[in-house]
Write a protein that holds these residues in place. Structure first.
Motif, PDB file in Angstrom:
ATOM      1  N   TYR A 319      26.038 -35.121  53.192  1.00 16.62           N
ATOM      2  CA  TYR A 319      25.174 -34.178  52.498  1.00 16.62           C
ATOM      3  C   TYR A 319      23.707 -34.611  52.513  1.00 16.62           C
ATOM      4  CZ  TYR A 319      28.983 -31.285  50.804  1.00 16.62           C
ATOM      5  OH  TYR A 319      30.060 -30.418  50.740  1.00 16.62           O
ATOM      6  N   LEU A 320      23.438 -35.767  53.093  1.00 19.15           N
ATOM      7  CA  LEU A 320      22.059 -36.233  53.190  1.00 19.15           C
ATOM      8  C   LEU A 320      21.313 -35.529  54.307  1.00 19.15           C
ATOM      9  CD1 LEU A 320      22.393 -40.108  52.748  1.00 19.15           C
ATOM     10  CD2 LEU A 320      21.426 -38.490  51.103  1.00 19.15           C
ATOM     11  N   ILE A 321      20.013 -35.313  54.080  1.00 20.14           N
ATOM     12  CA  ILE A 321      19.131 -34.755  55.104  1.00 20.14           C
ATOM     13  C   ILE A 321      18.125 -35.842  55.459  1.00 20.14           C
ATOM     14  CG2 ILE A 321      17.444 -32.954  55.654  1.00 20.14           C
ATOM     15  CD1 ILE A 321      18.787 -31.210  53.528  1.00 20.14           C
ATOM     16  N   GLU A 322      18.160 -36.268  56.715  1.00 19.04           N
ATOM     17  CA  GLU A 322      17.274 -37.329  57.213  1.00 19.04           C
ATOM     18  C   GLU A 322      17.353 -38.573  56.335  1.00 19.04           C
ATOM     19  OE1 GLU A 322      13.398 -35.671  57.566  1.00 19.04           O
ATOM     20  OE2 GLU A 322      13.923 -34.419  59.297  1.00 19.04           O
ATOM     21  N   ASN A 323      18.519 -38.780  55.739  1.00 17.43           N
ATOM     22  CA  ASN A 323      18.843 -40.010  55.013  1.00 17.43           C
ATOM     23  C   ASN A 323      18.009 -40.221  53.750  1.00 17.43           C
ATOM     24  OD1 ASN A 323      20.713 -42.129  55.066  1.00 17.43           O
ATOM     25  ND2 ASN A 323      19.155 -43.592  55.730  1.00 17.43           N
ATOM     26  N   LYS A 334      13.813 -34.950  47.197  1.00 18.48           N
ATOM     27  CA  LYS A 334      13.907 -36.338  47.663  1.00 18.48           C
ATOM     28  C   LYS A 334      14.693 -37.162  46.669  1.00 18.48           C
ATOM     29  CE  LYS A 334      11.096 -40.061  49.602  1.00 18.48           C
ATOM     30  NZ  LYS A 334       9.725 -40.526  49.918  1.00 18.48           N
ATOM     31  N   ILE A 335      15.527 -38.046  47.182  1.00 15.22           N
ATOM     32  CA  ILE A 335      16.334 -38.914  46.322  1.00 15.22           C
ATOM     33  C   ILE A 335      16.070 -40.381  46.666  1.00 15.22           C
ATOM     34  CG2 ILE A 335      18.137 -37.234  45.869  1.00 15.22           C
ATOM     35  CD1 ILE A 335      18.827 -39.950  48.387  1.00 15.22           C
ATOM     36  N   GLN A 356      23.908 -28.873  41.805  1.00 20.67           N
ATOM     37  CA  GLN A 356      24.737 -28.560  42.957  1.00 20.67           C
ATOM     38  C   GLN A 356      23.950 -28.796  44.256  1.00 20.67           C
ATOM     39  OE1 GLN A 356      25.933 -24.378  43.470  1.00 20.67           O
ATOM     40  NE2 GLN A 356      28.050 -25.083  43.776  1.00 20.67           N
ATOM     41  N   ILE A 357      24.596 -29.422  45.208  1.00 21.83           N
ATOM     42  CA  ILE A 357      23.932 -29.683  46.486  1.00 21.83           C
ATOM     43  C   ILE A 357      24.750 -29.032  47.605  1.00 21.83           C
ATOM     44  CG2 ILE A 357      22.925 -31.852  45.698  1.00 21.83           C
ATOM     45  CD1 ILE A 357      25.120 -33.330  47.212  1.00 21.83           C
ATOM     46  N   TYR A 358      24.015 -28.744  48.683  1.00 26.54           N
ATOM     47  CA  TYR A 358      24.624 -28.024  49.807  1.00 26.54           C
ATOM     48  C   TYR A 358      24.692 -28.922  51.046  1.00 26.54           C
ATOM     49  CZ  TYR A 358      23.713 -23.984  46.850  1.00 26.54           C
ATOM     50  OH  TYR A 358      23.679 -23.097  45.811  1.00 26.54           O
ATOM     51  N   LYS A 359      25.748 -28.706  51.789  1.00 31.80           N
ATOM     52  CA  LYS A 359      25.928 -29.454  53.029  1.00 31.80           C
ATOM     53  C   LYS A 359      24.995 -28.869  54.082  1.00 31.80           C
ATOM     54  CE  LYS A 359      29.552 -31.101  56.148  1.00 31.80           C
ATOM     55  NZ  LYS A 359      30.997 -31.043  56.466  1.00 31.80           N
ATOM     56  N   PRO A 360      24.191 -29.743  54.722  1.00 34.06           N
ATOM     57  CA  PRO A 360      23.239 -29.209  55.717  1.00 34.06           C
ATOM     58  C   PRO A 360      23.998 -28.686  56.952  1.00 34.06           C
ATOM     59  CG  PRO A 360      23.192 -31.604  55.712  1.00 34.06           C
ATOM     60  CD  PRO A 360      24.053 -31.191  54.558  1.00 34.06           C
ATOM     61  N   ASP A 361      23.342 -27.725  57.635  1.00 36.97           N
ATOM     62  CA  ASP A 361      23.935 -27.150  58.850  1.00 36.97           C
ATOM     63  C   ASP A 361      24.037 -28.222  59.926  1.00 36.97           C
ATOM     64  OD1 ASP A 361      24.122 -24.718  57.664  1.00 36.97           O
ATOM     65  OD2 ASP A 361      22.099 -24.111  58.312  1.00 36.97           O
TER      66      ASP A 361
END
Length: 361
Positions: A319-323, A334-335, A356-361
């Motif tokens: 679920y991370l985007i660019e880590n 940002k986390i 709630q978080i979304y799974k990236p494409d």
């Protein structure tokens, strides 16, 4: 016709809205651990290969594979007549040297007899000389008689000194010969013992490599011996992870022979030299609860526990985007990450448990 078109349009919109709906989850809270993965090979502790220090023919394997042996117990015997003959000759030479040095042989006895005779002669010549000297002091006798007695006395004195010097030199030489022959004898005895290979530890014979009658040299191992009950886990750790490893860290081990059952172990040794062939470091661990039956060479996998935190907020790595970011209803945020493993990452800040978080494409 218009009714059919409307139904088709509605179904198409429904399909498109479902197709664009993303997978969503809420962060989880609980225990998360960070670990380093490694391959594992099981080996007996104190495992070593026994070599011969002499050449010869293998006379007998005194043990079989799987036998338990004690320290200094004979395990193989090598045949070679030359060392036995050398040991016998060395023993004879040593015995002769001792007899010569102790004076039992004729060499020192002869010198002693010569010294005794020379001592008697110098005593007699001394009496004659001093008697003639007294007469000469009284102007009795001739100068030739006086000089002759004096010269005889001096010659006797020099002869005695030479004999004593020769005796001491001979005795020193014989003493050296005794030491040299003793060393040769002891060396020959050691070589004779080297024809019997003994175990260096209390353990088990895991392999023998030669049959009776085969040629033995000093370059090929004859047997493999190791601890019978204590086994060590050899792990190959990648160089990017080796700085995280410390003694005492817990290890979770699965062996192929035990259907993925998890065993606990503990790191006890880290080898500092890197294997240049595969760019890894060797790390050893001991079982805390080892299986009932183990064999050398059993393989499996291990996870060395680097860190562990309870009641942590974490999400799947996918679920991370660019880590460093995640997707929410309000867009990307940002986390800050904490510890992580192959599947999950701890969220230190930037995300709430109710977000709630979304799974990236």
């Amino acid at each position: 016709m218009n009714r059919t078109f409307c139904i088709f349009f509605l179904l198409l919109n429904l399909h498109l809205s479902c197709a664009h709906k993303k997978e969503a989850i809420f962060p989880s809270r609980g225990l998360i651990t960070e670990s380093v993965y490694s391959s594992v090979t099981v080996q007996p502790d104190s495992l070593y290969q026994a070599y011969a220090t002499v050449q010869g023919i293998l006379d007998a394997n005194l043990v079989e594979e799987g036998d338990l042996v004690s320290k200094n117990e004979a395990i193989l015997k090598i045949t070679n007549t030359a060392p036995r003959l050398n040991a016998e000759n060395a023993a004879l030479t040593y015995q002769l040297a001792k007899e010569n040095y102790q004076g039992n042989a004729q060499l020192l006895k002869t010198l002693k007899n010569e010294i005794e005779a020379a001592t008697l002669k110098i005593n007699n010549d001394s009496i004659n000389y001093y008697r003639q000297k007294n007469l000469w002091n009284q102007s009795i006798g001739s100068k030739i008689e006086y000089d002759t007695k004096y010269l005889t006395y001096q010659l006797s004195s020099n002869t005695l000194k030479q004999l004593k010097t020769k005796y001491q030199q001979t005795k020193n030489e014989l003493s050296t010969q005794v030491k040299q022959s003793k060393n040769l004898y002891e060396n020959a005895t050691v070589l004779l013992k080297d024809h019997t290979i003994v175990s260096k530890i209390d353990g088990k014979v895991y392999a023998t490599y030669k049959n009776p009658g085969e040629l033995v040299n000093t370059m090929e191992p004859l047997a493999t011996i190791g601890n019978a009950t204590v086994f060590v886990l050899e792990m190959l750790v990648d160089e990017v992870d080796i700085v995280k490893i410390k003694k005492g860290q817990s290890v979770l081990v699965t062996l192929d022979a035990y259907n993925q059952k998890v065993f606990e172990a503990s790191v006890h040794k880290i080898y500092p030299k890197k294997d240049q062939r595969n760019q890894t470091f060797t790390v050893e661990a001991y079982f805390k609860n080892h299986p009932e039956i183990l064999y050398p060479g059993l393989s499996g996998e291990a996870n060395i526990i680097i860190a562990s935190k309870d009641n942590s907020l974490y999400i799947p790595k996918e679920y991370l985007i660019e880590n460093q970011r995640v997707s929410t209803e309000n867009g990307e945020i940002k986390i800050v990450k904490g510890i992580e493993n192959m599947e999950y990452v701890e969220i230190v800040s930037g995300l709430e448990e109710t977000t709630q978080i979304y799974k990236p494409d």
